[in-house]
Design a protein around this motif. Structure first.
Motif, PDB file in Angstrom:
ATOM      1  N   ILE A 111     -47.723   6.806  21.120  1.00  0.00           N
ATOM      2  CA  ILE A 111     -47.103   7.672  20.906  1.00  0.00           C
ATOM      3  C   ILE A 111     -46.498   8.846  21.680  1.00  0.00           C
ATOM      4  N   LYS A 112     -46.675   9.767  22.498  1.00  0.00           N
ATOM      5  CA  LYS A 112     -46.899  11.303  22.950  1.00  0.00           C
ATOM      6  C   LYS A 112     -46.801  10.261  24.411  1.00  0.00           C
ATOM      7  N   LYS A 113     -47.254   9.121  24.676  1.00  0.00           N
ATOM      8  CA  LYS A 113     -46.992   8.386  26.345  1.00  0.00           C
ATOM      9  C   LYS A 113     -45.253   7.753  26.030  1.00  0.00           C
ATOM     10  N   LEU A 114     -44.993   7.297  24.441  1.00  0.00           N
ATOM     11  CA  LEU A 114     -43.823   7.242  24.897  1.00  0.00           C
ATOM     12  C   LEU A 114     -42.567   8.384  25.061  1.00  0.00           C
ATOM     13  N   PHE A 115     -42.873   9.570  24.454  1.00  0.00           N
ATOM     14  CA  PHE A 115     -42.060  10.434  24.980  1.00  0.00           C
ATOM     15  C   PHE A 115     -41.841  10.549  25.791  1.00  0.00           C
ATOM     16  N   GLN A 116     -42.805  10.605  26.632  1.00  0.00           N
ATOM     17  CA  GLN A 116     -42.964  11.098  28.347  1.00  0.00           C
ATOM     18  C   GLN A 116     -42.345   9.617  29.131  1.00  0.00           C
ATOM     19  N   LYS A 117     -42.257   8.504  28.722  1.00  0.00           N
ATOM     20  CA  LYS A 117     -41.209   7.378  29.471  1.00  0.00           C
ATOM     21  C   LYS A 117     -39.953   7.454  28.941  1.00  0.00           C
ATOM     22  N   SER A 118     -39.884   7.629  27.747  1.00  0.00           N
ATOM     23  CA  SER A 118     -38.074   8.124  27.420  1.00  0.00           C
ATOM     24  C   SER A 118     -37.331   9.296  27.747  1.00  0.00           C
ATOM     25  N   ALA A 119     -37.578   9.923  29.332  1.00  0.00           N
ATOM     26  CA  ALA A 119     -37.700  10.732  29.594  1.00  0.00           C
ATOM     27  C   ALA A 119     -36.350   9.872  30.477  1.00  0.00           C
ATOM     28  N   SER A 120     -36.608   8.817  31.337  1.00  0.00           N
ATOM     29  CA  SER A 120     -36.088   7.541  31.933  1.00  0.00           C
ATOM     30  C   SER A 120     -35.301   7.321  31.124  1.00  0.00           C
ATOM     31  N   GLY A 121     -35.038   7.199  29.812  1.00  0.00           N
ATOM     32  CA  GLY A 121     -34.355   6.074  28.222  1.00  0.00           C
ATOM     33  C   GLY A 121     -35.031   4.903  28.677  1.00  0.00           C
ATOM     34  N   ILE A 122     -35.171   4.571  27.429  1.00  0.00           N
ATOM     35  CA  ILE A 122     -36.301   2.815  27.241  1.00  0.00           C
ATOM     36  C   ILE A 122     -35.170   2.044  26.309  1.00  0.00           C
ATOM     37  N   SER A 123     -34.908   0.988  27.058  1.00  0.00           N
ATOM     38  CA  SER A 123     -34.214   0.011  25.692  1.00  0.00           C
ATOM     39  C   SER A 123     -35.018  -1.099  25.362  1.00  0.00           C
ATOM     40  N   PHE A 124     -34.791  -1.511  24.071  1.00  0.00           N
ATOM     41  CA  PHE A 124     -36.257  -2.395  23.912  1.00  0.00           C
ATOM     42  C   PHE A 124     -35.142  -3.423  23.159  1.00  0.00           C
ATOM     43  N   HIS A 125     -35.617  -4.966  23.130  1.00  0.00           N
ATOM     44  CA  HIS A 125     -35.146  -6.316  23.271  1.00  0.00           C
ATOM     45  C   HIS A 125     -35.602  -6.970  22.170  1.00  0.00           C
ATOM     46  N   SER A 126     -35.969  -8.327  22.604  1.00  0.00           N
ATOM     47  CA  SER A 126     -36.264  -9.442  21.589  1.00  0.00           C
ATOM     48  C   SER A 126     -36.975  -9.135  20.152  1.00  0.00           C
ATOM     49  N   GLY A 127     -38.259  -9.365  19.873  1.00  0.00           N
ATOM     50  CA  GLY A 127     -38.919  -9.085  18.708  1.00  0.00           C
ATOM     51  C   GLY A 127     -38.486  -7.846  18.200  1.00  0.00           C
ATOM     52  N   THR A 128     -39.614  -7.020  19.303  1.00  0.00           N
ATOM     53  CA  THR A 128     -39.799  -5.476  19.024  1.00  0.00           C
ATOM     54  C   THR A 128     -38.374  -4.679  18.356  1.00  0.00           C
ATOM     55  N   ARG A 129     -37.097  -5.498  19.380  1.00  0.00           N
ATOM     56  CA  ARG A 129     -35.800  -4.986  18.577  1.00  0.00           C
ATOM     57  C   ARG A 129     -35.445  -4.995  16.964  1.00  0.00           C
ATOM     58  N   THR A 130     -35.843  -6.684  17.694  1.00  0.00           N
ATOM     59  CA  THR A 130     -35.380  -7.333  16.195  1.00  0.00           C
ATOM     60  C   THR A 130     -36.267  -6.556  14.092  1.00  0.00           C
ATOM     61  N   VAL A 131     -37.475  -6.486  14.845  1.00  0.00           N
ATOM     62  CA  VAL A 131     -37.641  -5.575  13.721  1.00  0.00           C
ATOM     63  C   VAL A 131     -37.783  -4.181  13.564  1.00  0.00           C
ATOM     64  N   VAL A 132     -38.110  -2.972  14.585  1.00  0.00           N
ATOM     65  CA  VAL A 132     -37.581  -2.045  14.347  1.00  0.00           C
ATOM     66  C   VAL A 132     -36.203  -1.491  13.740  1.00  0.00           C
ATOM     67  N   ASN A 133     -34.891  -2.484  14.691  1.00  0.00           N
ATOM     68  CA  ASN A 133     -34.068  -2.828  13.544  1.00  0.00           C
ATOM     69  C   ASN A 133     -33.612  -2.435  12.304  1.00  0.00           C
ATOM     70  N   ARG A 134     -34.234  -3.418  11.932  1.00  0.00           N
ATOM     71  CA  ARG A 134     -34.556  -3.876  10.808  1.00  0.00           C
ATOM     72  C   ARG A 134     -35.253  -2.309   9.639  1.00  0.00           C
TER      73      ARG A 134
END
Length: 299
Positions: A111-134
């Motif tokens: 999660i800490k690495k995710l926060f670092q990556k998010s400085a660029s803005g991250i768009s999620f797709h496919s199964g990840t998006r479906t599961v997380v949106n739910r």
């Protein structure tokens, strides 16, 4: 003068983060930024998403994680029949919303690495998006504060280990600037977001940055790695491309509506970027769309 507004967020008493559902009115928010991370799930609506120097179409289901102080806004498509129903669920939280050292724990390194990556803005797709949106929808209905917190951590972990994502601004042209530099450049992008389809003035843009036009051009290219006019044209072509595939407007109408005062100049710029004319681009898209439709029908 249009500015990238700085937003101050305050969770309700006793809560460590914000979770809110927004209606159409929220899409009228100007290009803005805040210290909190932001996870946005678009329930309904389509239009243009602006993150840093990046511009892209969004539709229902769009899921994006934004880092701290990354300027952004979502603009609904004009005259969209479903515009009145546009809505989103937004989760906002500070980097240390669970304590200064919480995300330094070994178990939370992803999660800490995710926060670092998010400085660029991250768009999620496919199964990840479906599961997380739910998961976000369930989170918005949860009454237990404890279960809401655990649910958010689970969502962040799912996002952290997913490869089904795209960095919106991998060069971090805006995110890596100091706070002082962001306060100088963000209002310029706010000006572009609101005006690229009309008259855009180098003098006005440089004035917003409190610089001479010559100094501003050098400064803008140093930060974005593109000239000011290249960025303006990129915004206009992006908008025109969306109009070509989503409307049946005449090419000349799209040209003017996208900010090009001269149709021949639009053709030249479009062909340079897309390697085909606007009309051929539309025909190719429709042909491919029909092909996909036939495949689905056969299946």
């Amino acid at each position: 003068m249009i500015k990238a507004s700085y937003e101050v967020l305050q969770p309700a008493s006793g809560h460590s983060f914000l979770l809110r559902k927004f209606s159409k009115l929220a899409f009228d928010a100007p290009y803005h930024f805040h210290e909190e991370f932001e996870l946005t799930y678009i329930l309904h609506g389509k239009g243009k998403r602006y993150v840093g120097s990046h511009m892209e179409d969004f539709t229902s289901g769009d899921l994006v994680l934004l880092g701290s102080n990354l300027p952004h806004c979502w603009k609904l498509e004009a005259n969209n029949p479903g515009e009145e129903d546009a809505s989103a669920i937004v989760i906002q939280f500070n980097a240390n919303f669970l304590g200064d050292e919480f995300f330094n724990k070994t178990e939370l390194q992803n999660i800490k690495k995710l926060f670092q990556k998010s400085a660029s803005g991250i768009s999620f797709h496919s199964g990840t998006r479906t599961v997380v949106n739910r998961g976000i929808r369930l989170l918005s209905e949860e009454k237990s504060n404890f279960k809401t917190l655990i649910g958010l951590l689970d969502i962040l972990q799912r996002l952290a280990i997913s490869n089904e994502c795209v960095l919106l601004d991998p060069q971090r042209s805006v995110a890596e600037q100091s706070r002082a530099e962001q306060e100088r450049i963000n209002p310029v992008f706010a000006y572009l977001v609101e005006n690229f389809r009309g008259q855009v003035s180098l003098d006005q843009a440089s004035g917003i940055a409190n610089m001479t036009p010559n100094a501003f051009c050098k400064y803008f290219k140093k930060i974005t790695r593109k000239t000011f006019m290249e960025t303006v044209i990129e915004y206009r072509l992006n908008y025109a491309t969306q109009q070509l595939v989503q409307t049946d407007k005449q090419i000349s109408e799209i040209s003017f509506d996208s900010g090009f005062g001269d149709v021949s100049h639009f053709y030249k710029m479009f062909k340079h970027k897309m390697h085909q004319s606007p009309l051929n681009y539309r025909k190719t898209f429709m042909h491919n769309l029909e092909g996909e439709g036939r495949k689905i029908a056969v299946a």
